[in-house]
Enzyme design. Structure first.
Site, PDB file in Angstrom:
ATOM      1  N   CYS A   2      38.049 -14.123 -23.781  1.00 31.38           N
ATOM      2  CA  CYS A   2      37.049 -14.953 -23.827  1.00 31.38           C
ATOM      3  C   CYS A   2      36.715 -14.565 -22.319  1.00 31.38           C
ATOM      4  CB  CYS A   2      37.011 -16.502 -24.371  1.00 31.38           C
ATOM      5  SG  CYS A   2      37.677 -16.337 -25.743  1.00 31.38           S
ATOM      6  N   ARG A  27      36.262  -7.626 -20.223  1.00 29.73           N
ATOM      7  CA  ARG A  27      37.337  -8.540 -20.626  1.00 29.73           C
ATOM      8  C   ARG A  27      37.230  -8.377 -22.169  1.00 29.73           C
ATOM      9  NH1 ARG A  27      38.911 -12.704 -17.866  1.00 29.73           N
ATOM     10  NH2 ARG A  27      38.952 -14.054 -19.457  1.00 29.73           N
ATOM     11  N   TRP A  74      35.774 -13.989 -28.034  1.00 33.54           N
ATOM     12  CA  TRP A  74      37.400 -13.430 -28.686  1.00 33.54           C
ATOM     13  C   TRP A  74      37.365 -14.420 -29.400  1.00 33.54           C
ATOM     14  CZ3 TRP A  74      42.339 -13.517 -29.528  1.00 33.54           C
ATOM     15  CH2 TRP A  74      42.782 -11.378 -29.362  1.00 33.54           C
ATOM     16  N   ASN A 100      38.008 -21.311 -23.180  1.00 32.28           N
ATOM     17  CA  ASN A 100      39.014 -20.713 -23.135  1.00 32.28           C
ATOM     18  C   ASN A 100      40.448 -20.747 -23.365  1.00 32.28           C
ATOM     19  OD1 ASN A 100      36.328 -18.944 -22.601  1.00 32.28           O
ATOM     20  ND2 ASN A 100      37.907 -17.938 -20.378  1.00 32.28           N
ATOM     21  N   GLY A 101      41.054 -20.523 -24.509  1.00 27.95           N
ATOM     22  CA  GLY A 101      42.024 -20.454 -25.240  1.00 27.95           C
ATOM     23  C   GLY A 101      42.260 -21.362 -26.367  1.00 27.95           C
ATOM     24  N   GLU A 491      53.402   5.337 -24.103  1.00 26.77           N
ATOM     25  CA  GLU A 491      52.035   4.786 -23.625  1.00 26.77           C
ATOM     26  C   GLU A 491      51.276   5.886 -23.775  1.00 26.77           C
ATOM     27  OE1 GLU A 491      50.951   2.295 -22.250  1.00 26.77           O
ATOM     28  OE2 GLU A 491      49.240   3.508 -20.870  1.00 26.77           O
ATOM     29  N   LYS A 495      47.608   3.788 -26.353  1.00 25.70           N
ATOM     30  CA  LYS A 495      46.160   4.711 -25.862  1.00 25.70           C
ATOM     31  C   LYS A 495      45.634   5.345 -26.571  1.00 25.70           C
ATOM     32  CE  LYS A 495      46.404   3.422 -21.710  1.00 25.70           C
ATOM     33  NZ  LYS A 495      46.714   2.287 -21.609  1.00 25.70           N
ATOM     34  N   GLU A 498      44.776   1.983 -28.946  1.00 30.27           N
ATOM     35  CA  GLU A 498      43.561   1.357 -28.275  1.00 30.27           C
ATOM     36  C   GLU A 498      42.314   1.780 -28.200  1.00 30.27           C
ATOM     37  OE1 GLU A 498      44.647  -1.020 -24.576  1.00 30.27           O
ATOM     38  OE2 GLU A 498      45.457   0.503 -24.144  1.00 30.27           O
ATOM     39  N   HIS A 514      66.235  10.396 -37.111  1.00 33.36           N
ATOM     40  CA  HIS A 514      66.706   9.362 -37.740  1.00 33.36           C
ATOM     41  C   HIS A 514      65.727   8.150 -38.748  1.00 33.36           C
ATOM     42  CE1 HIS A 514      70.788   9.985 -35.898  1.00 33.36           C
ATOM     43  NE2 HIS A 514      69.580   9.990 -34.661  1.00 33.36           N
ATOM     44  N   LYS A 613      40.145  -7.380 -22.478  1.00 30.10           N
ATOM     45  CA  LYS A 613      41.441  -6.516 -20.903  1.00 30.10           C
ATOM     46  C   LYS A 613      42.380  -8.051 -20.702  1.00 30.10           C
ATOM     47  CE  LYS A 613      41.485  -4.336 -17.751  1.00 30.10           C
ATOM     48  NZ  LYS A 613      42.388  -2.747 -17.580  1.00 30.10           N
TER      49      LYS A 613
HETATM   50  C1  AGP Z   1      46.828  -1.413 -21.995  1.00 31.93           C
HETATM   51  O1  AGP Z   1      45.711  -0.815 -22.019  1.00 31.93           O
HETATM   52  C2  AGP Z   1      46.297  -2.542 -22.466  1.00 31.93           C
HETATM   53  N1  AGP Z   1      44.877  -2.771 -22.325  1.00 31.93           N
HETATM   54  C3  AGP Z   1      47.724  -3.865 -23.187  1.00 31.93           C
HETATM   55  O2  AGP Z   1      48.567  -3.420 -23.907  1.00 31.93           O
HETATM   56  C4  AGP Z   1      47.873  -4.423 -21.351  1.00 31.93           C
HETATM   57  O3  AGP Z   1      48.718  -3.877 -20.339  1.00 31.93           O
HETATM   58  C5  AGP Z   1      48.684  -6.042 -21.809  1.00 31.93           C
HETATM   59  O4  AGP Z   1      47.670  -6.524 -22.919  1.00 31.93           O
HETATM   60  C6  AGP Z   1      49.766  -6.582 -20.810  1.00 31.93           C
HETATM   61  O5  AGP Z   1      48.020  -6.339 -19.911  1.00 31.93           O
HETATM   62  P1  AGP Z   1      48.400  -7.542 -18.830  1.00 31.93           P
HETATM   63  O6  AGP Z   1      49.151  -6.342 -17.073  1.00 31.93           O
HETATM   64  O7  AGP Z   1      47.606  -7.583 -17.530  1.00 31.93           O
HETATM   65  O8  AGP Z   1      49.561  -8.376 -18.443  1.00 31.93           O
END
Ligand code: AGP
Length: 618
Positions: A2, A27, A74, A100-101, A491, A495, A498, A514, A613
């Site tokens: 948010c 965000r 969000w 927010n929150g 990672e 990606k 995501e 396994h 974000k």
């Molecule tokens: C990464 O591509 C993601 N957007 C997400 O996993 C991110 O790394 C995670 O939310 C942690 O965010 P931060 O580095 O701002 O703490």
């Protein structure tokens, strides 16, 4: 996640709020809204599910008014919808709030408010937790409290972290902001005869670089001439603002189709900037300046724990590897959201390193609180955002110099975090006497090759695009790596999930037989990370096992590796790197593969569905 904006001044608030919200789009959000108040107390609240363009279209003619608040939501409580979008108003319509929150106890607060007036129990307008906030403030106002007192009383009732912007319909000259815990920040921006609020600096970018970050527990009263901050049991004060450095050019997309692509290409620069002045060769030193923990403190450390979430957790995993290898000290990594609810044994004499590009991830902040409250251990944060909440919680910060990262998927902050972790490993190793001059010089010289490793990886974009085009329809990927390349496999899978919305799993290759091997067939492609490091032969065996199940293999290894190329269906050769540096050589390729799959699928790469974000809710 948010976003909040606010404005009070002489201009028309609506367009300023909308522009501010556009700057927070990165965000991630699913609905948005603004509330604007004109000088006669006429209130316009406009909200829409979907993108900001949907809100703009719904608004049509902008309502008059020189004060207002806005929000990108969000969804946490209640589906994304017009009625659940913020702002929310009290039943009287007098108190208007964006938030927010999470209000963790919103059910009991709703029950409390309903029970107080059973004769005309409020019909709640939304499914949100937020709606209790304006109602609670209105209730306190009805008891004769000032707006600040009413907000304070309301904050006292809320469980969980909240950042709030609000106004009262009867007073178009003021907007209010409050912060409780770590639900993302609230920044006050100072203009000339006008003032701004925002949850993040980019929203303020075109207007001002003079800001004040609201601290936990503070309530701000903002009018066109400035701000007054109220703290508990202290007289109100005018806070000391500061200048921030945000380059407007850096937040524009430039010639790139997506911010993510731009940020992938900015990685060599982000790395060089992050390393600059921190890896000196003559005499050798790492992180010698600007680092608040002394060598004595580092010498007394007996164990290092690196924590983070998502991509930052993957950086933490690699950091653990380097701290063990370079500094010769026991090290471990942990998922911050799990760590904070365990009673782990982290001593004796631990050092805790949190990795968080935003510095505002609630799970990581919670884990930092856990460390402080339970062990009081020294803490370092690695972050890209100066002044973020994590920097205030930590004893020392290593600030990345990656510039603003707008794409929801972390890219350049990942490699920046890696560089910071490598430098930290060198610094600890040096302080503990593990690295002599020659060894430290060698390690630092290796790190200085990282920007060019990434640069050369970027030249493989066309090859990544060709291979991606063969797998646009793939429903799954298994990504295998070993040793320091295992976190890169994770990672890569993250990606793919995501931005490409492809189910992908990153596995340590030794684990494949396994269980995951049961999945493999001709329809299940496997990405194998196999540079010529100490575990290369083991990776080759794993690839043989994959091929024997007829699963297509995309191998990423050292350039010119004919043996690997022959075994794989597709092969990408990255520049050969020192064994500890292969994450830098592999990272651009796995990012570009995911990017090109997402592109071919026509997806919203910079703002993937359901993602934010900065994750400021649990
Ligand atoms: C990464 O591509 C993601 N957007 C997400 O996993 C991110 O790394 C995670 O939310 C942690 O965010 P931060 O580095 O701002 O703490």
């Amino acid at each position: 996640m948010c976003g909040i904006v606010g404005y009070v001044g002489q201009q028309s608030a609506g367009p300023i709020l909308l522009e501010g919200l556009q700057r927070l789009e990165y965000r991630g959000y699913d609905s948005s809204g603004i509330a604007v108040l004109d000088r006669d107390g006429a209130l316009s609240v406009l909200k829409r599910q979907g993108k900001l363009r949907d809100l703009e279209a719904a608004i049509g003619v902008m309502p008059p008014g020189a004060a207002g608040i806005g929000h990108t939501r969000w969804a946490t409580h209640g589906t994304p919808s017009d009625r659940n979008a913020h702002p929310h108003a009290s039943s009287s319509g007098d108190v208007v709030v964006v938030h927010n929150g999470i209000v963790e106890n919103y059910r009991s607060l709703k029950a409390l408010l309903d029970a107080a007036k059973p004769e005309r129990a409020r019909s709640w307008q939304s499914e949100t937790d937020t709606e209790v906030i304006p109602e609670l403030i209105a209730r306190e106002l009805n008891q004769g409290r000032s707006f600040v007192e009413a907000m304070r009383a309301c904050l006292g009732l809320l469980h969980g972290a909240s950042a709030i912007a609000a106004f009262h319909r009867a007073d178009p000259s003021r907007i209010y902001a409050a912060r409780k815990g770590s639900a993302g920040g609230i920044v006050i921006g100072y203009g000339d005869g006008e003032m701004y609020l925002a949850s993040d600096l980019p929203a303020l970018l075109p207007h001002t670089a003079t800001v004040y970050h609201l601290e936990d527990g503070e309530i701000a009263v903002v009018d066109s001439q400035g701000a007054v901050v109220h703290r508990v049991n202290q007289p109100p004060l005018r806070p000391v603002s500061r200048q921030v450095d945000l380059d407007p050019v850096a937040v524009a997309r430039g010639p790139y189709r997506h911010f993510m692509l731009k940020e992938i290409h900015e990685q060599p620069r982000a790395l060089s900037d992050t390393i600059r002045g921190r890896a000196r060769l003559d005499p050798p030193s790492a992180l010698a300046d600007e680092f608040e923990l002394s060598d004595d403190q580092l010498r007394s450390v007996e164990r290092v724990l690196v924590i983070g979430m998502g991509t930052s957790l993957h950086a933490a995993m690699i950091g653990r590897w380097w701290i063990e290898q370079i500094a010769g000290i026991p090290a471990d990594f942990d998922n911050a959201s799990e760590f904070r609810f365990r009673a782990p044994v982290i001593g004796p004499s631990p050092l805790v390193v949190s990795v968080t590009q935003s510095g505002e991830t609630i799970d990581t902040l919670g884990a930092m609180d856990h460390v402080r409250d339970r062990w009081g251990a020294p803490q370092i944060v690695i972050t890209n955002v100066e002044g973020s909440e994590a920097t205030r919680k930590a004893d020392a910060s290593i600030l990345l110099r990656c510039g603003p990262e707008v794409g929801v998927a972390s890219t350049k902050t990942f490699v920046g975090s890696l560089a910071a972790l490598y430098l930290l490993a060198c610094r600890i190793g040096r302080a503990r006497g593990v690295l002599d001059d020659g060894e430290l010089t060698e390690r630092l010289e290796q790190l200085l090759t990282a920007p060019s490793l990434v640069e050369r990886g970027l030249e493989l974009s066309k090859r990544c695009k060709e291979i991606a085009s063969s797998y646009t329809g793939a429903a799954n990927f298994l990504v295998l790596g070993r040793g320091i390349e295992h976190p890169i496999a994770m990672e890569a899978a993250l990606k793919c999930k995501e931005i490409s919305y492809v189910h992908a799993e990153g596995y340590a290759a030794g684990e494949m037989k396994h269980g995951p091997i049961a999945l493999l067939d001709q329809q299940f492609p496997v990405i194998a990370l196999a540079t010529r490091g100490p575990l290369f032969d083991k990776m080759m065996s794993a690839i043989q096992q994959v091929s024997a199940r007829q699963a297509p293999v995309i191998a990423i290894g050292d350039e010119g590796d004919a043996e690997l190329a022959e075994l794989a269906d597709h092969y990408i050769g990255v520049p050969p790197a020192n064994d500890l540096l292969t994450p830098f050589a592999l990272t651009p390729v796995i990012q570009l593969l995911a990017y090109h799959i997402a592109l071919a699928r026509g997806l919203d790469i910079d703002q993937p569905r359901n993602l934010a974000k900065t994750v400021t809710v649990e």
